[in-house]
Design a protein around this motif. Structure first.
Motif, PDB file in Angstrom:
ATOM      1  N   GLY A  86       0.405  -1.103   0.230  1.00 27.86           N
ATOM      2  CA  GLY A  86      -0.051   0.252  -0.208  1.00 27.86           C
ATOM      3  C   GLY A  86       1.037   1.036   0.001  1.00 27.86           C
ATOM      4  O   GLY A  86       2.141   1.308   0.001  1.00 27.86           O
ATOM      5  N   ARG A  87       0.025   2.304  -0.006  1.00 27.93           N
ATOM      6  CA  ARG A  87       0.790   3.382  -0.010  1.00 27.93           C
ATOM      7  C   ARG A  87       1.757   4.052   1.380  1.00 27.93           C
ATOM      8  O   ARG A  87       1.696   3.109   2.440  1.00 27.93           O
ATOM      9  N   GLN A  88       3.278   4.236   0.479  1.00 28.67           N
ATOM     10  CA  GLN A  88       4.015   4.652   1.447  1.00 28.67           C
ATOM     11  C   GLN A  88       5.156   3.262   1.937  1.00 28.67           C
ATOM     12  O   GLN A  88       5.853   3.449   2.582  1.00 28.67           O
ATOM     13  N   GLY A  89       4.330   2.561   1.036  1.00 26.59           N
ATOM     14  CA  GLY A  89       5.093   1.343   0.740  1.00 26.59           C
ATOM     15  C   GLY A  89       5.185   0.087   0.265  1.00 26.59           C
ATOM     16  O   GLY A  89       4.775  -1.169   0.185  1.00 26.59           O
ATOM     17  N   THR A 108      16.060  12.100   7.390  1.00 33.33           N
ATOM     18  CA  THR A 108      16.491  13.624   7.499  1.00 33.33           C
ATOM     19  C   THR A 108      16.195  14.530   7.057  1.00 33.33           C
ATOM     20  O   THR A 108      15.829  15.405   7.787  1.00 33.33           O
ATOM     21  N   LEU A 109      15.487  14.487   5.341  1.00 30.61           N
ATOM     22  CA  LEU A 109      14.595  15.623   4.930  1.00 30.61           C
ATOM     23  C   LEU A 109      13.304  15.179   5.098  1.00 30.61           C
ATOM     24  O   LEU A 109      12.954  16.419   4.563  1.00 30.61           O
ATOM     25  N   CYS A 110      12.506  14.441   5.510  1.00 32.62           N
ATOM     26  CA  CYS A 110      11.085  14.527   5.878  1.00 32.62           C
ATOM     27  C   CYS A 110      10.648  13.464   6.818  1.00 32.62           C
ATOM     28  O   CYS A 110      11.862  13.524   8.233  1.00 32.62           O
ATOM     29  N   SER A 111      10.371  12.819   6.434  1.00 29.20           N
ATOM     30  CA  SER A 111       9.580  11.761   7.326  1.00 29.20           C
ATOM     31  C   SER A 111       8.948  10.712   6.949  1.00 29.20           C
ATOM     32  O   SER A 111       8.402   9.589   7.053  1.00 29.20           O
ATOM     33  N   CYS A 112       9.575   9.724   5.772  1.00 30.33           N
ATOM     34  CA  CYS A 112       9.323   8.632   4.720  1.00 30.33           C
ATOM     35  C   CYS A 112       9.371   7.424   6.178  1.00 30.33           C
ATOM     36  O   CYS A 112      10.151   7.429   7.412  1.00 30.33           O
ATOM     37  N   TYR A 113       8.769   6.506   5.941  1.00 32.41           N
ATOM     38  CA  TYR A 113       7.915   5.364   7.391  1.00 32.41           C
ATOM     39  C   TYR A 113       7.833   4.335   6.499  1.00 32.41           C
ATOM     40  O   TYR A 113       6.960   5.356   5.764  1.00 32.41           O
ATOM     41  N   PRO A 114       7.296   3.312   6.219  1.00 31.39           N
ATOM     42  CA  PRO A 114       7.066   2.067   5.461  1.00 31.39           C
ATOM     43  C   PRO A 114       5.217   2.370   6.380  1.00 31.39           C
ATOM     44  O   PRO A 114       4.974   0.952   7.167  1.00 31.39           O
ATOM     45  N   TRP A 115       4.819   2.882   6.022  1.00 31.22           N
ATOM     46  CA  TRP A 115       2.647   2.588   6.648  1.00 31.22           C
ATOM     47  C   TRP A 115       2.380   2.082   6.505  1.00 31.22           C
ATOM     48  O   TRP A 115       1.646   1.105   7.823  1.00 31.22           O
ATOM     49  N   PRO A 116       2.484   0.899   5.561  1.00 29.67           N
ATOM     50  CA  PRO A 116       1.291  -0.048   5.437  1.00 29.67           C
ATOM     51  C   PRO A 116       1.988  -1.318   6.414  1.00 29.67           C
ATOM     52  O   PRO A 116       1.520  -2.311   7.197  1.00 29.67           O
ATOM     53  N   LEU A 117       2.951  -1.445   7.426  1.00 26.71           N
ATOM     54  CA  LEU A 117       3.487  -2.392   7.847  1.00 26.71           C
ATOM     55  C   LEU A 117       4.431  -1.812   9.410  1.00 26.71           C
ATOM     56  O   LEU A 117       4.044  -2.233  10.295  1.00 26.71           O
ATOM     57  N   LEU A 118       4.292  -0.613   9.850  1.00 30.78           N
ATOM     58  CA  LEU A 118       3.941   0.828  11.200  1.00 30.78           C
ATOM     59  C   LEU A 118       3.195   1.484  10.994  1.00 30.78           C
ATOM     60  O   LEU A 118       3.316   2.037  11.864  1.00 30.78           O
ATOM     61  N   TRP A 158      20.313   3.803   8.213  1.00 32.32           N
ATOM     62  CA  TRP A 158      19.404   3.859   6.382  1.00 32.32           C
ATOM     63  C   TRP A 158      19.117   5.093   6.413  1.00 32.32           C
ATOM     64  O   TRP A 158      17.605   5.616   7.549  1.00 32.32           O
ATOM     65  N   ASP A 159      19.378   6.269   5.511  1.00 28.47           N
ATOM     66  CA  ASP A 159      18.697   7.000   5.699  1.00 28.47           C
ATOM     67  C   ASP A 159      17.588   7.550   4.541  1.00 28.47           C
ATOM     68  O   ASP A 159      18.332   7.400   3.060  1.00 28.47           O
ATOM     69  N   SER A 160      16.360   7.868   4.302  1.00 28.80           N
ATOM     70  CA  SER A 160      15.160   6.810   3.655  1.00 28.80           C
ATOM     71  C   SER A 160      14.963   8.365   3.161  1.00 28.80           C
ATOM     72  O   SER A 160      14.139   8.880   2.807  1.00 28.80           O
ATOM     73  N   THR A 161      16.010   8.713   2.065  1.00 30.88           N
ATOM     74  CA  THR A 161      15.560   9.777   0.873  1.00 30.88           C
ATOM     75  C   THR A 161      14.952   9.526  -0.500  1.00 30.88           C
ATOM     76  O   THR A 161      15.251  10.196  -1.062  1.00 30.88           O
ATOM     77  N   ALA A 162      14.388   8.197  -1.021  1.00 29.09           N
ATOM     78  CA  ALA A 162      13.983   8.340  -1.906  1.00 29.09           C
ATOM     79  C   ALA A 162      12.903   7.103  -1.195  1.00 29.09           C
ATOM     80  O   ALA A 162      11.950   7.299  -0.614  1.00 29.09           O
ATOM     81  N   GLU A 163      12.290   6.707  -3.062  1.00 27.33           N
ATOM     82  CA  GLU A 163      10.962   5.881  -2.025  1.00 27.33           C
ATOM     83  C   GLU A 163      10.935   4.497  -1.958  1.00 27.33           C
ATOM     84  O   GLU A 163      10.224   4.135  -1.814  1.00 27.33           O
TER      85      GLU A 163
ATOM     86  N   ASP B  48       6.607  14.315  -5.130  1.00 31.04           N
ATOM     87  CA  ASP B  48       8.315  15.155  -4.722  1.00 31.04           C
ATOM     88  C   ASP B  48       6.827  16.641  -4.751  1.00 31.04           C
ATOM     89  O   ASP B  48       7.695  17.364  -4.054  1.00 31.04           O
ATOM     90  N   ALA B  49       6.064  17.411  -5.924  1.00 26.69           N
ATOM     91  CA  ALA B  49       6.052  18.663  -5.567  1.00 26.69           C
ATOM     92  C   ALA B  49       5.165  18.757  -4.153  1.00 26.69           C
ATOM     93  O   ALA B  49       5.948  19.590  -3.384  1.00 26.69           O
ATOM     94  N   SER B  50       4.725  18.107  -3.548  1.00 30.01           N
ATOM     95  CA  SER B  50       4.305  18.218  -1.935  1.00 30.01           C
ATOM     96  C   SER B  50       5.735  17.922  -1.250  1.00 30.01           C
ATOM     97  O   SER B  50       5.537  19.483  -0.009  1.00 30.01           O
ATOM     98  N   ARG B  51       6.379  17.742  -1.381  1.00 24.14           N
ATOM     99  CA  ARG B  51       7.850  17.702  -0.450  1.00 24.14           C
ATOM    100  C   ARG B  51       8.249  18.986  -1.246  1.00 24.14           C
ATOM    101  O   ARG B  51       8.651  19.327   0.160  1.00 24.14           O
ATOM    102  N   HIS B  52       8.435  19.148  -1.707  1.00 24.53           N
ATOM    103  CA  HIS B  52       9.241  20.401  -2.243  1.00 24.53           C
ATOM    104  C   HIS B  52       8.016  21.998  -1.968  1.00 24.53           C
ATOM    105  O   HIS B  52       9.309  22.505  -1.181  1.00 24.53           O
ATOM    106  N   ALA B  53       6.710  22.230  -1.203  1.00 22.55           N
ATOM    107  CA  ALA B  53       6.110  22.900  -1.186  1.00 22.55           C
ATOM    108  C   ALA B  53       6.947  22.584   0.351  1.00 22.55           C
ATOM    109  O   ALA B  53       6.314  23.807   1.304  1.00 22.55           O
TER     110      ALA B  53
END
Lengths: 204, 221
Positions: A86-89, A108-118, A158-163, B48-53
């Motif tokens: 699902g979304r974010q997983g 470190t850049l936002c708050s990425c986290y594995p939603w469907p599992l956690l 592990w810094d989750s900088t991608a999807e 990506d756009a929402s993160r940038h916002a």
């Protein structure tokens, strides 16, 4: 009233609860939001999707070596089968703790986290202190969670900088040899799957 | 060059508070999250756009806003920037007229399906030029090379550092491009391990930080 054209949000009321209310009212009146859909989203993450999902997978990995191997290689086919996609997983990677290596996850850049599992990340995961510090001084941050690692254990942050979303597979505690999957799953904490906790042994 | 959200390695934030662990610490937090997801479902911006916002909030607002206040502010800014809501409507707290997008609204009955279906970010595209074990150096400074002050996922602390490719993730949508409506421009994505000492000068021997990085952030070292 401040009127910053680059930042229209300053036109909303200062109190955050009123700000949400105002935005919801506007979007509902425009026909863009169904308040019942908001209730449904909140209920999903408040009550239905959370760390028990991840715990179930970890317990199964502890009990089933073939499953463990598949999950470490590519967890997506099995996660889909188990209804844990699902979304974010969408792109999960499982990283396993051993005596030699302890894994910790951050964004470190936002708050990425594995939603469907956690589920939705807790406040501390999204805090400036955690984001800023766990990459630079993970051992000190872990100590604040009551986790003291032996000096010879290497820490891998592990810094989750991608999807890609990471889930830590904690070490199975001593004294759990005879336990079945549901009992093991009950031991697995959310923090142990982020890497800020260890799984406690069974209470005697 | 940097933006306020890029805080990895920063000093001065104090201790972490492990007790802050409610799913939604206040009822409006859940509402803010749900409103953001529902508005996102209208399809007028990418993740990506929402993160940038959120990153584009002024440093003063970013620092003083709590987590979901950042989400709300970014949501309001995007709604106005895309012409979906007007500034007058924000100020009035009411809609002046129905939206022509209303048939796209996420209805309660579709929520479960939308949350379950997610959206994948890997794409057909160029094959990876790097292999596991390759030594690489990251771009320095960490910046978007297409848009000044634009979105990038190379953290400042990892800029100009030398590390080792430890995983190939496939080819993924490139946020630096996608955040600005310049196309998905998919690129190979790698997990790159950096010795903690390489990043911070001093750290325990053997400790590492692993960062997911797109190919154009990297050059062979």
């Amino acid at each position: 009233m401040p009127h910053d054209h680059d930042h229209p949000h300053s036109l909303l009321p200062p109190d955050p609860a009123l700000r949400v209310k105002a935005l919801e009212t506007i979007l509902t009146e425009k026909g863009l939001v169904d308040p019942a859909a908001l209730d449904e989203i909140i209920d999903t993450y408040q009550n239905r999707i959370g760390p028990r999902n991840g715990a179930r997978v970890v317990a199964r990995m502890w009990c089933d070596p073939g499953f463990r191997e598949e999950m470490l290689k590519d967890p997506m086919p099995r996660l889909r089968e188990m209804g844990l996609y699902g979304r974010q997983g969408e792109h999960m990677v499982f990283v396993e703790n051993t005596r030699d290596v302890h894994n910790v996850v951050v964004c470190t850049l936002c708050s990425c986290y594995p939603w469907p599992l956690l589920g939705i990340p807790p406040g501390w995961y999204k805090s400036d202190a955690y984001r800023a510090r766990v990459v630079r001084e993970p051992r000190k941050v872990l100590a604040e969670f009551g986790v003291d690692l032996p000096g010879e254990t290497r820490v891998r942050v592990w810094d989750s900088t991608a999807e890609i979303r990471y889930l830590v597979v904690p070490q199975r505690p001593e004294g759990t040899d005879g336990m079945d999957e549901p009992d093991l799953a009950a031991l697995v904490t959310r923090d142990s799957m982020v890497g800020t906790g260890l799984v406690p042994g069974p209470t005697p | 060059m940097s933006r306020v959200h890029d805080m990895g390695g920063r000093f001065g934030d104090g201790t972490v508070a492990p007790g802050e662990d409610a799913v939604f610490a206040a009822p409006w937090h859940g509402r803010a999250l749900a409103l953001t997801l529902a508005a996102g479902a209208l399809g007028h911006w990418t993740i990506d756009a929402s993160r940038h916002a959120r990153e584009s909030l002024s440093p003063r607002d970013y620092a003083r806003f709590s987590y979901y206040e950042k989400w709300l502010a970014a949501l309001a800014d995007m709604l106005v920037a895309r012409g979906i809501v007007t500034e007058d409507e924000l100020q009035a707290g009411h809609a002046a007229e129905q939206s022509s997008l209303s048939e796209r609204a996420l209805m309660a009955g579709s929520v479960a399906g939308v949350l379950k279906s997610g959206s994948v970010y890997d794409r057909a595209g160029p094959a990876p030029a790097l292999v596991v074990g390759a030594r690489v150096r990251t771009r320095r400074p960490a910046r978007n090379t297409m848009v000044e002050g634009g979105h990038t996922r190379l953290p400042g602390y990892a800029a100009g550092a030398t590390g080792t490719v430890v995983r190939l993730h496939g080819t993924h949508v490139f946020p630096d491009s996608n955040a600005h409506g310049l196309g998905e421009a998919p690129e190979p994505l790698y997990a790159v391990a950096f010795e903690a000492r390489e990043l911070w000068g001093a750290a325990a021997e053997g400790d590492e930080v692993i960062v997911d990085l797109w190919q154009s952030y990297l050059e062979p070292a």
